[in-house]
Design a protein around this motif. Structure first.
Motif, PDB file in Angstrom:
ATOM      1  N   ASN A  22       0.827  -1.218   0.000  1.00 47.35           N
ATOM      2  CA  ASN A  22       0.000   0.000   0.000  1.00 47.35           C
ATOM      3  C   ASN A  22       0.852   1.255   0.000  1.00 47.35           C
ATOM      4  OD1 ASN A  22      -2.377  -1.362   0.003  1.00 47.35           O
ATOM      5  ND2 ASN A  22      -2.893  -0.955   2.156  1.00 47.35           N
ATOM      6  N   ILE A  23       1.923   1.222   0.784  1.00 44.52           N
ATOM      7  CA  ILE A  23       2.785   2.412   0.875  1.00 44.52           C
ATOM      8  C   ILE A  23       3.467   2.660  -0.478  1.00 44.52           C
ATOM      9  CG2 ILE A  23       4.773   3.448   2.021  1.00 44.52           C
ATOM     10  CD1 ILE A  23       4.095   1.692   4.452  1.00 44.52           C
ATOM     11  N   THR A  24       3.916   1.563  -1.108  1.00 41.49           N
ATOM     12  CA  THR A  24       4.520   1.691  -2.447  1.00 41.49           C
ATOM     13  C   THR A  24       3.553   2.429  -3.362  1.00 41.49           C
ATOM     14  OG1 THR A  24       5.735  -0.382  -2.204  1.00 41.49           O
ATOM     15  CG2 THR A  24       5.421   0.437  -4.435  1.00 41.49           C
ATOM     16  N   GLU A  25       2.286   1.981  -3.365  1.00 40.15           N
ATOM     17  CA  GLU A  25       1.286   2.580  -4.236  1.00 40.15           C
ATOM     18  C   GLU A  25       1.041   4.039  -3.886  1.00 40.15           C
ATOM     19  OE1 GLU A  25       0.269   1.556  -7.019  1.00 40.15           O
ATOM     20  OE2 GLU A  25      -0.955   3.378  -7.213  1.00 40.15           O
ATOM     21  N   ARG A  26       0.990   4.329  -2.605  1.00 40.41           N
ATOM     22  CA  ARG A  26       0.741   5.706  -2.162  1.00 40.41           C
ATOM     23  C   ARG A  26       1.855   6.647  -2.644  1.00 40.41           C
ATOM     24  NH1 ARG A  26       1.001   5.419   3.450  1.00 40.41           N
ATOM     25  NH2 ARG A  26      -0.880   4.133   3.372  1.00 40.41           N
ATOM     26  N   TYR A  27       3.092   6.210  -2.545  1.00 41.13           N
ATOM     27  CA  TYR A  27       4.205   7.043  -2.976  1.00 41.13           C
ATOM     28  C   TYR A  27       4.236   7.199  -4.497  1.00 41.13           C
ATOM     29  CZ  TYR A  27       6.593   7.994   1.455  1.00 41.13           C
ATOM     30  OH  TYR A  27       6.935   8.485   2.700  1.00 41.13           O
ATOM     31  N   LEU A  28       3.843   6.113  -5.205  1.00 43.49           N
ATOM     32  CA  LEU A  28       3.772   6.232  -6.662  1.00 43.49           C
ATOM     33  C   LEU A  28       2.695   7.256  -7.044  1.00 43.49           C
ATOM     34  CD1 LEU A  28       4.144   2.510  -7.843  1.00 43.49           C
ATOM     35  CD2 LEU A  28       5.814   4.354  -8.052  1.00 43.49           C
ATOM     36  N   SER A  49       3.484  12.465  10.967  1.00 39.79           N
ATOM     37  CA  SER A  49       4.479  12.149  11.993  1.00 39.79           C
ATOM     38  C   SER A  49       5.341  10.955  11.624  1.00 39.79           C
ATOM     39  CB  SER A  49       3.773  11.906  13.316  1.00 39.79           C
ATOM     40  OG  SER A  49       2.791  10.898  13.134  1.00 39.79           O
ATOM     41  N   GLY A  50       4.742   9.894  11.105  1.00 44.27           N
ATOM     42  CA  GLY A  50       5.571   8.761  10.686  1.00 44.27           C
ATOM     43  C   GLY A  50       5.436   7.530  11.548  1.00 44.27           C
ATOM     44  N   GLY A  51       4.463   7.489  12.412  1.00 47.52           N
ATOM     45  CA  GLY A  51       4.267   6.299  13.239  1.00 47.52           C
ATOM     46  C   GLY A  51       3.227   5.379  12.621  1.00 47.52           C
ATOM     47  N   LYS A  52       2.614   4.589  13.432  1.00 48.64           N
ATOM     48  CA  LYS A  52       1.635   3.604  12.955  1.00 48.64           C
ATOM     49  C   LYS A  52       0.479   4.328  12.280  1.00 48.64           C
ATOM     50  CE  LYS A  52      -0.590  -0.647  14.471  1.00 48.64           C
ATOM     51  NZ  LYS A  52      -0.909  -1.514  15.607  1.00 48.64           N
ATOM     52  N   GLY A  53       0.095   3.857  11.107  1.00 48.32           N
ATOM     53  CA  GLY A  53      -1.035   4.463  10.402  1.00 48.32           C
ATOM     54  C   GLY A  53      -0.685   5.718   9.637  1.00 48.32           C
ATOM     55  N   SER A  54       0.579   6.135   9.684  1.00 46.69           N
ATOM     56  CA  SER A  54       0.977   7.361   8.998  1.00 46.69           C
ATOM     57  C   SER A  54       1.090   7.125   7.494  1.00 46.69           C
ATOM     58  CB  SER A  54       2.314   7.818   9.548  1.00 46.69           C
ATOM     59  OG  SER A  54       2.895   8.791   8.717  1.00 46.69           O
ATOM     60  N   LYS A  55       1.010   8.226   6.742  1.00 43.76           N
ATOM     61  CA  LYS A  55       1.205   8.128   5.287  1.00 43.76           C
ATOM     62  C   LYS A  55       2.663   7.865   4.930  1.00 43.76           C
ATOM     63  CE  LYS A  55      -2.406  11.039   3.222  1.00 43.76           C
ATOM     64  NZ  LYS A  55      -2.959  11.746   4.402  1.00 43.76           N
ATOM     65  N   ARG A  56       3.537   8.202   5.866  1.00 41.06           N
ATOM     66  CA  ARG A  56       4.961   8.057   5.574  1.00 41.06           C
ATOM     67  C   ARG A  56       5.367   6.600   5.475  1.00 41.06           C
ATOM     68  NH1 ARG A  56       8.423  12.369   6.318  1.00 41.06           N
ATOM     69  NH2 ARG A  56       7.571  13.981   7.688  1.00 41.06           N
ATOM     70  N   ARG A  57       6.427   6.378   4.706  1.00 40.65           N
ATOM     71  CA  ARG A  57       7.069   5.073   4.782  1.00 40.65           C
ATOM     72  C   ARG A  57       7.604   4.910   6.212  1.00 40.65           C
ATOM     73  NH1 ARG A  57      10.791   7.155   0.227  1.00 40.65           N
ATOM     74  NH2 ARG A  57       9.864   6.388  -1.709  1.00 40.65           N
ATOM     75  N   PRO A  58       7.628   3.685   6.725  1.00 39.82           N
ATOM     76  CA  PRO A  58       8.270   3.483   8.025  1.00 39.82           C
ATOM     77  C   PRO A  58       9.762   3.729   7.871  1.00 39.82           C
ATOM     78  CG  PRO A  58       7.755   1.383   6.988  1.00 39.82           C
ATOM     79  CD  PRO A  58       7.178   2.435   6.099  1.00 39.82           C
ATOM     80  N   PHE A  59      10.349   4.449   8.804  1.00 35.21           N
ATOM     81  CA  PHE A  59      11.757   4.793   8.665  1.00 35.21           C
ATOM     82  C   PHE A  59      12.646   3.562   8.793  1.00 35.21           C
ATOM     83  CE2 PHE A  59      15.519   6.901   8.267  1.00 35.21           C
ATOM     84  CZ  PHE A  59      16.217   7.235   9.416  1.00 35.21           C
ATOM     85  N   VAL A  60      12.587   2.919   9.938  1.00 34.15           N
ATOM     86  CA  VAL A  60      13.391   1.722  10.170  1.00 34.15           C
ATOM     87  C   VAL A  60      12.470   0.565  10.528  1.00 34.15           C
ATOM     88  CG1 VAL A  60      15.094   0.651  11.717  1.00 34.15           C
ATOM     89  CG2 VAL A  60      15.421   3.007  10.942  1.00 34.15           C
ATOM     90  N   THR A  61      12.625  -0.550   9.855  1.00 30.82           N
ATOM     91  CA  THR A  61      11.852  -1.761  10.145  1.00 30.82           C
ATOM     92  C   THR A  61      12.773  -2.780  10.798  1.00 30.82           C
ATOM     93  OG1 THR A  61      10.434  -1.342   8.235  1.00 30.82           O
ATOM     94  CG2 THR A  61      10.380  -3.563   9.162  1.00 30.82           C
ATOM     95  N   HIS A  62      12.425  -3.132  12.017  1.00 37.27           N
ATOM     96  CA  HIS A  62      13.315  -3.971  12.833  1.00 37.27           C
ATOM     97  C   HIS A  62      12.705  -5.342  12.999  1.00 37.27           C
ATOM     98  CE1 HIS A  62      15.900  -4.069  16.807  1.00 37.27           C
ATOM     99  NE2 HIS A  62      16.312  -4.916  15.889  1.00 37.27           N
ATOM    100  N   PHE A  63      13.426  -6.358  12.558  1.00 31.79           N
ATOM    101  CA  PHE A  63      12.906  -7.726  12.599  1.00 31.79           C
ATOM    102  C   PHE A  63      13.230  -8.388  13.944  1.00 31.79           C
ATOM    103  CE2 PHE A  63      10.899  -8.498   8.542  1.00 31.79           C
ATOM    104  CZ  PHE A  63      11.331  -7.408   7.799  1.00 31.79           C
ATOM    105  N   THR A  64      12.775  -7.718  14.997  1.00 32.73           N
ATOM    106  CA  THR A  64      12.978  -8.242  16.340  1.00 32.73           C
ATOM    107  C   THR A  64      12.264  -9.577  16.467  1.00 32.73           C
ATOM    108  OG1 THR A  64      11.098  -6.845  16.941  1.00 32.73           O
ATOM    109  CG2 THR A  64      13.262  -6.072  17.612  1.00 32.73           C
ATOM    110  N   GLY A  65      12.928 -10.516  17.079  1.00 31.34           N
ATOM    111  CA  GLY A  65      12.319 -11.816  17.314  1.00 31.34           C
ATOM    112  C   GLY A  65      12.544 -12.794  16.182  1.00 31.34           C
TER     113      GLY A  65
END
Lengths: 448, 448
Positions: free
Chosen positions: A331-337, A371-387
């Protein structure tokens, strides 16, 4: 009557000056004129330099003045013989020996290396790393390689140096504790850096455009993704994530590292710290003292000391949980396109090295207030594969391995698309790494 | 007699000036004084700026003037709207479409981005890469990761950008042919770069100090490790190594890439090219047309076109065969430590970013006249593990796998020692990656 001396010279050309010189009032006038000339020319010179040094309006879409001044950059071949902290036998890179007066030491080094001063205000060196031997997970090293490439891409676009640490600097400070000796050694090796940015090997940059808002952190010395409520009210070990942090290269940070280390495996009180942490933070995952809980403990127990200087950044994904991010990537890819379909400037091809200019355009036109948090239009800045534990493969059992590995590939390719655009290519399918598809001119405006 | 007007004012203070103003000769004098004052202050201002901008003697061990001028570096946030080659729909990043007038296009881009001009004469972007999926060899990706770290270290020390390519830009241009589309795309994405430096994934920088002698290559557009005799007399496919090359970012190189590619897998004549190469170069390893033999073919068949522009660098290990290098690494370590025992300047600790200064010291004092090839006192510049195939594990059967992998670890740690010194640590045993040992102050002067 004219005086006898004056009358003697009256008829010769010099007489005019002779008569004038004899009168003291003209000397004062001469001085005034001389100084007036000097002053006038200084005013002219000052005006000239003020005019040619007027600020460069870099964020304007209009034609700005070409910046032709002062562009030599840092001088890597200059190191004067004046003594600096490196020449002090008492200064050690090792984790055991505290560093003193680090602010003064760094300041002196910078003063002696003035080519490093411009741009030093928020200059950043990124540190990451992993274990020294091959991963147990058969695809572990492959994933680590791709995560490292991702960080190198981000640093290249934003002009940061990056260092990969894959050897222990202290035999006992292993696993998540290994980052502290590496960070300290880097602080000393890079006095030109204002910030050291530790990023775990399983964290990915998924917004290549974004620059952290350093002005927000100007009064702080450590930045982590976290929430005060979760520290002080919930008392959870997940109140912040110690896998991604910005630490200011200063004395306060040196002392934090010493204190932080004193709760780690080198400490004779290591076992005790584990107990203390478990007693306060009931959901703590590891039985032994771990660096993340230790940091939360400092905030919790010594709020007055640490809270003013540690910025708990909860507004954007300074570090984001992969499980809530990965499903939304398409979805984010599409939004930025869509932004790019609307705006020709965003479609314009350009050198990779001026990407920040176009990031600024996008910011101004589409992302203000996001702002860039959950639900934001922004791409997530850093995606951390914790766990997910890509290296050992011992992922948290609440998700299966494939969800982890497939999620990683998708996120890696999502980020890589932002990089490869500048080389003329994209992954049309986020699940497929290779081959890439060429991007047509004025993409994505023309039918794809 | 004094004139009536003058006598009228004689008694007032103003009278002095009234009388003087009435004489035209004083106007000229006034002008002279005024201009004299202006000129004097300009002389002072000019002297002041000349003094503070005196040249920086960077190669002198004495106290030199601090270089305070022009140090802002490149401006990554500036891209004017003036049309450049990126705005031309006919320009494509893909390998199939030739680029025209590249010299003019790059030149215009640089003129419009003047902050990139200083330092542009030999600015280099390094490209490396590997396959997109996990390696068949269980330790393959681990080795690739370490080789990549090594290149990132070299680039950080010398201020080069680096890009890792792990996705095919053309589905048919695989294996050793994959580098050509990547190099071309990088040339277009990095108009600020004068050189693109392709370095194979199994090649390692074993001399972190060394900078290629670019002045030597000022009239050439491609640099490879090779020997004319082996091209023209021996007619061997090992006459040069296409795994490491410097290619100038210019029109000649664009045309070379087109010609080179026309002997590759995209060409309808691909099979024919394999036959032609095998007929001339009897020891050719791969049955199909390969990029290395294709390049030698161009030199062989069209000497007048290619030989003047392709520098066959045989004087130092621009790319060195690992089998003849690895056994000597321990001796080289000792030799360099001996230089440092003799010279306090080489023992001096310093910021990683001024390492080039100390490389210059060592060069002046110990390495003058040392070419850097086989038997030289110099560290080997690049050690290339040709035939080891770390990713697939399908090494040349003339050596066993362990010789390859152990040799790699040794060479990687040999190189890493040069990096880790700047962080205060060393591998005391080249065969052991972790943990590191702290380096005492003034090492190696004190007993180790």
């Amino acid at each position: 009557m004219v005086s006898p001396e004056a009358s003697h010279f009256q008829s010769s050309p010099m007489a005019k000056y002779a008569g004038a010189r004899a009168r003291p009032v003209i000397c004062f006038n001469d001085v005034v004129l001389f100084l007036g000339g000097a002053f006038m020319s200084l005013i002219l010179v000052w005006s000239f330099f003020s005019f040619s040094n007027s600020p460069n309006l870099t964020f304007s879409a209009d034609k700005t003045d070409a910046s032709t001044k002062c562009t030599r950059g840092i001088d890597m071949r200059y190191d004067p013989t004046d003594p600096v902290f490196y020449d002090d036998p008492d200064l050690s890179y090792t984790i055991e020996k505290p560093v003193k007066n680090w602010d003064e030491k760094r300041k002196r080094w910078l003063e002696l290396h003035p080519s490093f001063i411009p741009g030093s205000e928020n200059r950043t060196v990124m540190i990451t790393g992993s274990q020294s031997g091959p991963c147990k997970n058969p695809i572990g090293d492959h994933l680590l390689l791709r995560f490292f490439k991702n960080k190198v891409d981000y640093c290249r676009i934003h002009g940061h140096d990056i260092f990969y640490s894959n050897a222990l600097l202290h035999p006992k400070m292993k696993s998540f504790w290994a980052k502290l000796p590496a960070v300290k050694a880097a602080m000393i090796a890079h006095p030109e850096a204002e910030w050291i940015w530790w990023v775990d090997s399983d964290a990915l940059f998924t917004d290549m455009d974004f620059t952290p808002p350093f002005h927000r952190y100007r009064n702080h010395n450590l930045v982590v993704h976290g929430w005060p409520g979760v520290v002080y009210d919930d008392r959870s070990w997940t109140a912040l994530n110690a896998g991604v942090f910005l630490i200011r290269n200063c004395q306060w940070s040196m002392e934090l590292i010493d204190t932080w280390t004193s709760m780690g495996p080198v400490s004779p009180d290591f076992a005790k710290w584990g107990e203390i942490q478990r007693s306060i933070f009931k959901d703590k995952l590891f039985p032994e003292s771990d660096d993340q809980t230790a940091l939360i403990y400092l905030l919790f127990k010594h709020k007055e000391v640490y809270y003013p200087k540690i910025y708990l950044e909860g507004e954007y994904y300074f570090e984001g949980y992969w499980l809530e991010i990965v499903p939304g990537l398409a979805n984010i890819t599409e939004r930025y396109l869509e932004m790019e379909r609307e705006d020709a400037t965003l479609r314009r091809r350009h050198a990779e090295k001026v990407s920040e200019r176009y990031a600024a355009f996008r910011e101004e036109r589409f992302l203000r207030g996001e702002s860039g948090g959950k639900g934001s239009k922004r791409r997530p800045f850093v995606t951390h594969f914790t766990g997910c534990q890509p290296c050992s493969g011992d992922h948290n059992t609440m998700y299966d391995g494939d969800t982890c590995w497939n999620g990683m590939i998708k996120a890696i390719n999502f980020a890589d698309n932002q990089v490869m655009r500048r080389y003329g290519f994209v992954h049309s399918d986020l699940g497929k790494t290779s081959p890439l598809q060429p991007v047509p001119f004025d993409y994505p405006d023309e039918p794809w």
